[in-house]
Write an enzyme that holds these catalytic residues in place. Sequence first.
Site, PDB file in Angstrom:
ATOM      1  N   ARG A   1       0.828  -1.218   0.000  1.00 33.86           N
ATOM      2  CA  ARG A   1       0.000   0.000   0.000  1.00 33.86           C
ATOM      3  C   ARG A   1       0.854   1.255   0.000  1.00 33.86           C
ATOM      4  NH1 ARG A   1      -3.636   0.148  -2.332  1.00 33.86           N
ATOM      5  NH2 ARG A   1      -2.858   2.114  -3.119  1.00 33.86           N
TER       6      ARG A   1
ATOM      7  N   LYS B   1       2.779  25.027  -4.254  1.00 34.24           N
ATOM      8  CA  LYS B   1       1.485  24.456  -3.841  1.00 34.24           C
ATOM      9  C   LYS B   1       1.564  22.926  -3.842  1.00 34.24           C
ATOM     10  CE  LYS B   1      -1.032  28.529  -5.353  1.00 34.24           C
ATOM     11  NZ  LYS B   1      -2.051  29.140  -6.224  1.00 34.24           N
TER      12      LYS B   1
ATOM     13  N   LYS C   1       5.875  39.562  -3.605  1.00 37.49           N
ATOM     14  CA  LYS C   1       4.461  39.545  -3.971  1.00 37.49           C
ATOM     15  C   LYS C   1       3.800  40.845  -3.555  1.00 37.49           C
ATOM     16  CE  LYS C   1       3.889  34.569  -3.925  1.00 37.49           C
ATOM     17  NZ  LYS C   1       3.006  33.475  -3.538  1.00 37.49           N
TER      18      LYS C   1
ATOM     19  N   GLU D   1       6.173  40.096  -8.598  1.00 30.62           N
ATOM     20  CA  GLU D   1       4.836  39.882  -9.139  1.00 30.62           C
ATOM     21  C   GLU D   1       4.264  41.221  -9.587  1.00 30.62           C
ATOM     22  OE1 GLU D   1       2.059  37.241  -6.754  1.00 30.62           O
ATOM     23  OE2 GLU D   1       0.987  39.145  -6.646  1.00 30.62           O
TER      24      GLU D   1
ATOM     25  N   ASP E   1       0.838  38.326 -13.218  1.00 30.02           N
ATOM     26  CA  ASP E   1      -0.153  37.589 -12.447  1.00 30.02           C
ATOM     27  C   ASP E   1      -1.565  37.889 -12.912  1.00 30.02           C
ATOM     28  OD1 ASP E   1      -0.747  35.797 -10.321  1.00 30.02           O
ATOM     29  OD2 ASP E   1      -1.541  37.506  -9.202  1.00 30.02           O
TER      30      ASP E   1
END
Lengths: 273, 273, 273, 273, 273, 273
Positions: free
Chosen positions: D94, D129, D161, D190, D211
């Site tokens: 598994r 992510k 960002k 960004e 973006d």
Amino acid sequence: MFIDEIIRKSLEEDLGSGDITTKYLDLEPISNTAFIVAKAEGVLAGVEVARQVFRMVDSDLKITLYRKDGDKLHPKDEIMRIEGRPGSILQAERTALNFMQRLSGIATKTASLVALIAKTDCKLLDTRKTTPLLRSLEKYAVRIGGGYNHRFGLFDMVLLKENHIRACGSISEAVKRIRKHNTTYKIEVEVTNMAELDEAVTAGVDRVMLDNMTSTEVKAAVKKYRKYLEMEVSGGITEENILAYAKTGVHFISSGALTHSYKSMDISLLFKE
Amino acid sequence: MFIDEIIRKSLEEDLGSGDITTKYLDLEPISNTAFIVAKAEGVLAGVEVARQVFRMVDSDLKITLYRKDGDKLHPKDEIMRIEGRPGSILQAERTALNFMQRLSGIATKTASLVALIAKTDCKLLDTRKTTPLLRSLEKYAVRIGGGYNHRFGLFDMVLLKENHIRACGSISEAVKRIRKHNTTYKIEVEVTNMAELDEAVTAGVDRVMLDNMTSTEVKAAVKKYRKYLEMEVSGGITEENILAYAKTGVHFISSGALTHSYKSMDISLLFKE
Amino acid sequence: MFIDEIIRKSLEEDLGSGDITTKYLDLEPISNTAFIVAKAEGVLAGVEVARQVFRMVDSDLKITLYRKDGDKLHPKDEIMRIEGRPGSILQAERTALNFMQRLSGIATKTASLVALIAKTDCKLLDTRKTTPLLRSLEKYAVRIGGGYNHRFGLFDMVLLKENHIRACGSISEAVKRIRKHNTTYKIEVEVTNMAELDEAVTAGVDRVMLDNMTSTEVKAAVKKYRKYLEMEVSGGITEENILAYAKTGVHFISSGALTHSYKSMDISLLFKE
Amino acid sequence: MFIDEIIRKSLEEDLGSGDITTKYLDLEPISNTAFIVAKAEGVLAGVEVARQVFRMVDSDLKITLYRKDGDKLHPKDEIMRIEGRPGSILQAERTALNFMQRLSGIATKTASLVALIAKTDCKLLDTRKTTPLLRSLEKYAVRIGGGYNHRFGLFDMVLLKENHIRACGSISEAVKRIRKHNTTYKIEVEVTNMAELDEAVTAGVDRVMLDNMTSTEVKAAVKKYRKYLEMEVSGGITEENILAYAKTGVHFISSGALTHSYKSMDISLLFKE
Amino acid sequence: MFIDEIIRKSLEEDLGSGDITTKYLDLEPISNTAFIVAKAEGVLAGVEVARQVFRMVDSDLKITLYRKDGDKLHPKDEIMRIEGRPGSILQAERTALNFMQRLSGIATKTASLVALIAKTDCKLLDTRKTTPLLRSLEKYAVRIGGGYNHRFGLFDMVLLKENHIRACGSISEAVKRIRKHNTTYKIEVEVTNMAELDEAVTAGVDRVMLDNMTSTEVKAAVKKYRKYLEMEVSGGITEENILAYAKTGVHFISSGALTHSYKSMDISLLFKE
Amino acid sequence: MFIDEIIRKSLEEDLGSGDITTKYLDLEPISNTAFIVAKAEGVLAGVEVARQVFRMVDSDLKITLYRKDGDKLHPKDEIMRIEGRPGSILQAERTALNFMQRLSGIATKTASLVALIAKTDCKLLDTRKTTPLLRSLEKYAVRIGGGYNHRFGLFDMVLLKENHIRACGSISEAVKRIRKHNTTYKIEVEVTNMAELDEAVTAGVDRVMLDNMTSTEVKAAVKKYRKYLEMEVSGGITEENILAYAKTGVHFISSGALTHSYKSMDISLLFKE
């Protein structure tokens, strides 16, 4: 491992993938009160460890200690009061008790042997025959019971046993080699008869371990050398013979049974209203 | 923790900053032979653990097993032969013995109780009253002694005790809540009298734990419900009363003493030429 | 690993040798406010995990929860408010979202399947087809979505699959062997046709897994045995066929897709003034 | 965590207190043969990880690889052959599949997007992510599928960002601060419109992240600056629009969906005689 | 390892099985006051690490900082005040000082070299020649001393050394291979003469490391290429020659000696009344 | 931490998310040969640690040792030969050298001081002023250089310093308290003048540390007490004054500088054909 890591891993062992009973009961977070209570005579040890178990499960639990380590316990004596979420108390219960019952068992056994030799100057020592991973706690419990700690492990005292000596050829050769490198640690040598004892003393050790000798033999050895170095009796110590050994004037008696064969003390957790 | 991690940390505990005796002796790397030998009657357990201790200290050691776990031991029986650097053998000795002596002690105690009820169908179970961090090994030793394992921890069976039940109001309410979420685990309920037992059976549990009931009470309970669910006796089991309980026809008897108060078995390591 | 360790290691993974952007910006420690906001429909799961990520990065962050796990979310719903050093918020952001997006994805998928069978008595189960290291969290998310947990791992239920059975020769032989040792765990057997099912029932198992059978076959099986043991359908469950299976009266349907192929839910962190 | 630690902990997660099915079956140690077989189209990834899972459970297992990472798979393709104790194979199954199915799912998804833009010079990048704790493996799978890795974490590239910029007042101020300390890492900013882009270019960054801009806007941006710095498109990339973006001449397209929403590839383990 | 883990393990190293001196003194828990005081000239670094050492030993200690990292220290300057249990202060003392003395030594050495080139635009970089396990702290101390960090490890910048280049055949081939996969990291190449430098520039790298070249050679190289890429001098930098190199106009000078051969700064802990 | 864990974590520190240079070069696995070569005079230490670094990176590397720890090295002496994958050699290089350079630096410094007092009976001791986490290795290097180890940490010898004594009121009171509990460890007391020395001797300690006394003062102290207990000089030992102290007849001189301010020895890795 530090104590906190021992406790954390012990909780992981018991909780595993989660306490399914408590999790599935959806208990309301009504505060509840539980008491840890003695159910036998004995000497308490491990109360701080138990407190830490409860805290680690739930830092919101309010804990009050009624007794401290070293206290004599009688049946029904309340040791600790825990107030808070019942699910938290139930999750910590078994692990907290598993520690406290064992440590109190060791302290109780130690105290009973210490009592037998209380009128002598002899000190009772533990050994390295401890439960793997719990040595620091078990040696602490011995101290709580009135005993003293022998070396902690292989790293903090030199102890030349029969097999070391044989590998070097003689006691004096073995001691000589140790002295060549060691400046920090006491040197103890295991001896089994007067000839070996003489050799050890001549070699200049700090302590001898009289291994499996009768109390009569010990008496003669002690008479000859007590003034010059520390002397320790080891092997086959029982409740029956410990006083006879202690009366020989030997400085120390060491006993593996303090930690390898104790009986857990009966201690319970009860919820009260 | 996996077994290997338990062993590694146990060695760290004993070796700490280094085995000063062996390190300072400058032993020549002449191969030496040692034997692990029983010094009492008992049931062997932990021989593989001990082997792993030696291997972890020195993978060059050659180890031969003469006995396997579960074997009956008599004084002087040779269990294992270790050949290699004497320093390695001496460093592993105490940790290896600390494991094997305790596990054999548990297997021996278990086997003696199992023998007492051997003619009944009753099975002897352990509990969670194990030494912190060593549960997997201690439960293994119980199996080696002929016992069976109760749940491993809080995560693999539901056990509703008095305190869970009180927090929910009743046995039936507690069982209902568990059934709402649980599909995987057996549900056991602790009961202390016939009324509670009736309620538990009606609620549809898989097993009841008859807690601190007399063998006469147990007999009546078993007669009424044995066919319908598993029944377990718990609390105050001794060598004297275990057979009386087993004869009631109850399926299981569980005993915390198997793991909380065993006596280490006397096993030694000896060098031979 | 406990959840805290999973979170700590996840932060180590992302932060590595340090967040160079924040470190080099020399931001003034002016408190800032950020919101975690849903950007899609779904069921929230993981809000406590996310909170713990922020706390572990900076215990001074003030966190307010507006929603709790299990809540239905709509785009623009505010889930959580975080106030404190912007550098801390930015360091925790990605890891917190990575947990919450995945867990909410699982809860959402589970809830959508549960809704399809809501009018039946059938329960939806997960499997062990979970992401390595995140099983406890993923199984938690399944519960939040209205599903139930099958066994957690190999250790808390016996499941005899085709390969186990073949190795023993027959279902009855395999079950017999398990019964010899096991007293704690339910026993489930995988069967693929009526003959195997008959054998499993006769052998006395607690549950059968009807593997890759059509809903018609399942219906016949359920009719014959539903009263006597738990029955579970497994293999090839889709949104299209799940209701047909549920209507057969089977107790459980298990689906690996709940955890092996979910879509992360779109959730964002936004700074606001 | 190194890969070996990830695998070891994943096995601990599944095995917990022990595989009770295999343990209680008392299987004879007759060697058995199993195959890992594809049951769908896709790109293989994780075959070495799976091999390591089997080895860690039982180093005696003999493993033969028929395919390597990056190979195209078709249903019934044999990937790996494992020979040895059936209990070991079943315990590792598994966990090995859980890794390989996920990694192959990522490689497959990546390859399908890469194929769509194969005729352009645009490179497909992953993001942060990823599944907590599995980032190194998931980023590896992206490379196997023909994608490229964006920064690994917060420590190996500077990415300014919106929130960083706001905290500093402007793009130029933020870049100035970074330049004051950083000599090692590329700086990316960004931007969401042409004015910000102009400012970023003037500030002297290494890369801009366009973006959530339309492909038309991207086209204008690329035309103006492609020669002077690296340009990356991010946000809302789908199978439908990826080619339009790639055709703008932008250097990179990054997609979180590669790792946050993949479908596990269907791969099975079968015993054969 | 995160800093907290480094500190915790450092304390474990020193405390081992327990501070026997303090433990056996049975000190009364009367609060005491100690000061950490400079005994030499230098630049302070590590004051937060030292504070964390004290806190980890005893969270009740009250700590006041009089200086912060980067401050110039003179003999007798008080750095920190610690108030609380003397046993706790004594247990933390050595570990706290061991960190602070080393880090301040690095900061001091860095600052002295930085001062020598202060009138140029050249920046002083560290290397990977750091003490194993303490790299993050040592690189921090370099920044405190006014230096800059080169890459942290093998994972955050590409550095092609002589051996990499030889294995590929040429600089241009090596750079080509890196470019095929890498989109995230700067590429630096080590060159030892003008021909290699020409090749590296043509291949399109981000930085060149001029290894073991004379300042005259460096001057020529810088003149030719300074406008086009970053240039770094490395190898054999001393207090005597650093200014000559810096005056060539090279962007960076890197020095392993900053961390491989520093002198611990003399800092003491004193109890006062 | 055991040595293997120190090495493993040191490699993790350097490799982080992966060696991007080697990984992206796609080197063909052609076996290559590298040599570790001395570039300065000194005493070698750490050759086994370096070998273990290479082995841990790649167990297929073939390593031949030409020198062993304790050997005198001259420039161009070959220490070790490594044959195998160049990528593996390059990944291990820096970490292996970082260990060996530091340890050889300590051994070299120790040997130079030991040489200065070689004609006396005085032994040179290290202190606890070691690099956090590397104490076991650094103390090993001191032994290799001909020095002796003082206590390893706070756990293996009792050392009463000024602050301990002040907290107890007097030397005799402090020693009395230690004697009450301690049976295992030597007791050393720090004294700064003859009056304190007299008190310490009367109290019955095993060793005194003469702290910051002139060689003339030490001479008087040694004359008075050398026969009765171990005597150690500490504080302000330099190359200039060490012989004067040693000639006083004192048993030990301890020096923190052995480990807190060593110079790394210059050792390189070179590929050869």
